[in-house]
Design an enzyme around this catalytic site. Sequence first.
Site, PDB file in Angstrom:
ATOM      1  N   SER A 112       0.833  -1.204   0.000  1.00 12.25           N
ATOM      2  CA  SER A 112       0.000   0.000   0.000  1.00 12.25           C
ATOM      3  C   SER A 112       0.875   1.266   0.000  1.00 12.25           C
ATOM      4  CB  SER A 112      -0.963  -0.042   1.193  1.00 12.25           C
ATOM      5  OG  SER A 112      -1.995   0.905   1.051  1.00 12.25           O
ATOM      6  N   ASP A 166      -9.804  -4.427  -5.043  1.00 13.25           N
ATOM      7  CA  ASP A 166      -9.300  -3.551  -3.984  1.00 13.25           C
ATOM      8  C   ASP A 166     -10.196  -2.313  -3.826  1.00 13.25           C
ATOM      9  OD1 ASP A 166      -7.828  -1.819  -2.321  1.00 13.25           O
ATOM     10  OD2 ASP A 166      -5.922  -2.549  -3.090  1.00 13.25           O
ATOM     11  N   HIS A 197      -7.896  -5.422  -0.611  1.00 15.24           N
ATOM     12  CA  HIS A 197      -6.686  -4.718  -0.191  1.00 15.24           C
ATOM     13  C   HIS A 197      -5.932  -5.571   0.825  1.00 15.24           C
ATOM     14  CE1 HIS A 197      -4.243  -1.124  -0.170  1.00 15.24           C
ATOM     15  NE2 HIS A 197      -4.272  -1.073   1.152  1.00 15.24           N
TER      16      HIS A 197
END
Length: 263
Positions: A112, A166, A197
């Site tokens: 991320s 995601d 995610h």
Amino acid sequence: MADPVIVAPTAQHSASVIWMHGLGDQGAGWASHAPELKMPWVKWIFPNAPNRAVTINMGAQMPAWADIKGLSPEAPEDEEGTMQTRDMVHKLIASEVASGIPASRIVVGGFSQGGAMAGFACLTHEAPLGGCFVLSGFLAMKAKVGTMLTAGGKRTPFFQAHGTQDPVVPFFFAQVSAQLVQSMVASMEFKQYPIQHTSSVEELTDLRAFLISKIPQAQAAPLPSNPEELSAKELKKALQERGVDTSDCLEKADLVNKVKSLL
């Protein structure tokens, strides 16, 4: 900022991986994956982000590599925070180089926001690195990174992986970032998975394949036919280069017997 979490190699140290966590997480959150990847020659370094106010979370204080003002290609970026993090990553790389690990045997990556910072740090590092991986992430400083790209950054191979479902960092944002990176580097691999995610076994398996292709285990020296003539230190090194546990060897004779078992 807390010190990085270190997972030490269990064989002869010949490569290092710097793995950066995502927003609100800590280095320890990803450290458990190190033994799962079964690369005993690697030193795993999991830095911890400092606490700072994060705009998209209503200004709440949390571990973050930089402020995040939005999660879209058009969102403004925290250039100061990103540059501070980039410099921190470059210092970690320099420390590994100073310890004897060449830049070509160092990989930087993350999840991320950590992946976003890792990509920017690799593209702006003077020497080419062993590789860079971006998991469920995007490219930081996308409007300026082209002007900051180094010769070393162009030669660093990239691996980017993203979930098609995601809801945090949309898949199309990852595609835009991947296309931009692909236009700047010589080697770029982009993979997609039917996940949100997060990571998955399939993704980590592909990541391991990428890592092993870029920083394979160094070839160990041939085992001696007469191990009795070596010192205990030399015997232990020969065993550790092969990932053999020596913690139960109390005497030199124990080390000799283990070496002989490998002949």
